[in-house]
Design an enzyme around this catalytic site. Structure first.
Site, PDB file in Angstrom:
ATOM      1  N   ASP A 203       0.839  -1.266  -0.101  1.00 28.00           N
ATOM      2  CA  ASP A 203       0.009   0.037   0.074  1.00 28.00           C
ATOM      3  C   ASP A 203       0.812   1.261   0.114  1.00 28.00           C
ATOM      4  OD1 ASP A 203      -2.505   1.410   0.048  1.00 28.00           O
ATOM      5  OD2 ASP A 203      -2.168   1.737   2.241  1.00 28.00           O
ATOM      6  N   SER A 227      -6.852   5.224   0.086  1.00 28.33           N
ATOM      7  CA  SER A 227      -7.190   4.168  -0.253  1.00 28.33           C
ATOM      8  C   SER A 227      -8.499   3.825  -0.198  1.00 28.33           C
ATOM      9  CB  SER A 227      -6.065   2.928   0.200  1.00 28.33           C
ATOM     10  OG  SER A 227      -4.853   3.245   0.095  1.00 28.33           O
ATOM     11  N   GLN A 277      -5.620  -1.714  -6.587  1.00 28.49           N
ATOM     12  CA  GLN A 277      -5.994  -0.950  -5.635  1.00 28.49           C
ATOM     13  C   GLN A 277      -6.758   0.411  -6.619  1.00 28.49           C
ATOM     14  OE1 GLN A 277      -3.747   1.798  -3.266  1.00 28.49           O
ATOM     15  NE2 GLN A 277      -4.144   0.478  -1.744  1.00 28.49           N
TER      16      GLN A 277
END
Length: 287
Positions: A203, A227, A277
């Site tokens: 991430d 996110s 993502q």
């Protein structure tokens, strides 16, 4: 205190407070929200603690529901959805201050032989030994490191292309980014630790590919980023304390959302993990 890698392992070592309930620490930070990779990594630890060790995780799908509060513990509730002959499924809900902030579904699979084998080739890039660490590169340029850099200290991250620092340097840049990464020290041999450490790291740089054409990746930011969801598929075993190449690209950004996808290769060129993502990008308001 230990090394940054020791602190990462400690962060991923959840306290079990009931059969399917775990509690994770959330470091005190000056930033406005808890790091998403930390929550995803801890949730996967909680899921993995309820599964037999002969079933490695093969995929996870997660949603970031609300921003987490730094310094406040997070409780992870595990729902044992399925225990089949070959597959095991767990659903995990992350709760903080009585509110759900994160939801994850993880699937575990007994290794078995297959009759189909293929993968995309690892692209040619400089070796990590020939590249500077991101901390050195950024520190030399900015003179001081941004406050969120503490999240990256457990990892040695090296950009495969030179960092760009001005709008003029961004002309013609494609929405792509690539890094070599590994932990800044050895991890225990437990495969779950390596998977969860890489989940944490996945991430950190993935949304760089969305921003690459419009602003420098380090320094002053022009967007509030968050996110929204995160998915990973674990294809082969790997060690997060060995060099891994994380190739990232963004096929689309529109309507304040940007999609990014990544492929993670080990040093021998084997594709070990795929990642997707979506992130939220809102222009910062002038004060």
């Amino acid at each position: 205190m230990g090394t940054p890698v020791d602190q990462l392992v400690d962060l991923l070592d959840l306290e079990q407070i009931e059969l399917n309930i775990f509690r994770g620490r959330s470091p005190e930070e000056s930033l406005q929200r808890t790091f998403g990779g930390q929550v995803a990594g801890q949730a996967l630890v909680a899921a993995g603690r309820t599964v037999d060790g002969d079933r490695p995780v093969h995929s996870l799908h997660a949603y970031f529901l609300r921003p987490g509060v730094p310094g406040v513990p997070i409780v992870y509730q595990v729902d044992r959805i399925r225990d089949g002959r070959s597959f095991t499924t767990r659903r995990v809900l992350g709760i903080q201050q009585g509110r759900s902030i994160f939801a994850l579904t993880a699937d575990f699979h007994v290794p078995e032989p297959g009759g189909i084998e293929h993968q995309e080739a690892m692209p040619p890039v400089p070796a990590p030994e020939d590249l500077p660490s991101a901390l050195d590169e950024v520190g030399n340029r900015l003179g001081e490191l941004p406050p969120f850099i503490s999240r990256r200290q457990p990892f040695d991250i090296r950009y495969v292309e030179r960092l760009r620092w001005t709008q003029e340097e961004l002309a013609g840049v494609e929405p792509r980014s690539g890094v070599w990464l590994r932990t800044n020290g050895s991890l225990p041999d437990d495969p779950l630790i390596h998977v969860c450490a890489l989940t944490y790291a996945s991430d950190m740089t993935l949304l760089d590919s969305v921003r690459a054409p419009v602003e420098p990746l380090w320094g002053q930011r022009n967007f509030d980023m968050a996110s929204l969801d995160h998915a990973m598929w674990f294809h082969r075993p790997f060690r997060a304390d060995d060099w891994l190449l994380y190739q990232q690209e963004s096929p689309i950004a529109h309507g304040a959302r940007g999609l990014a996808r990544g492929q993670i290769f080990d040093r021998s060129g084997q594709l070990v993990v795929s990642v997707v993502q979506e992130g939220l990008f809102r222009p910062l308001r002038e004060s």
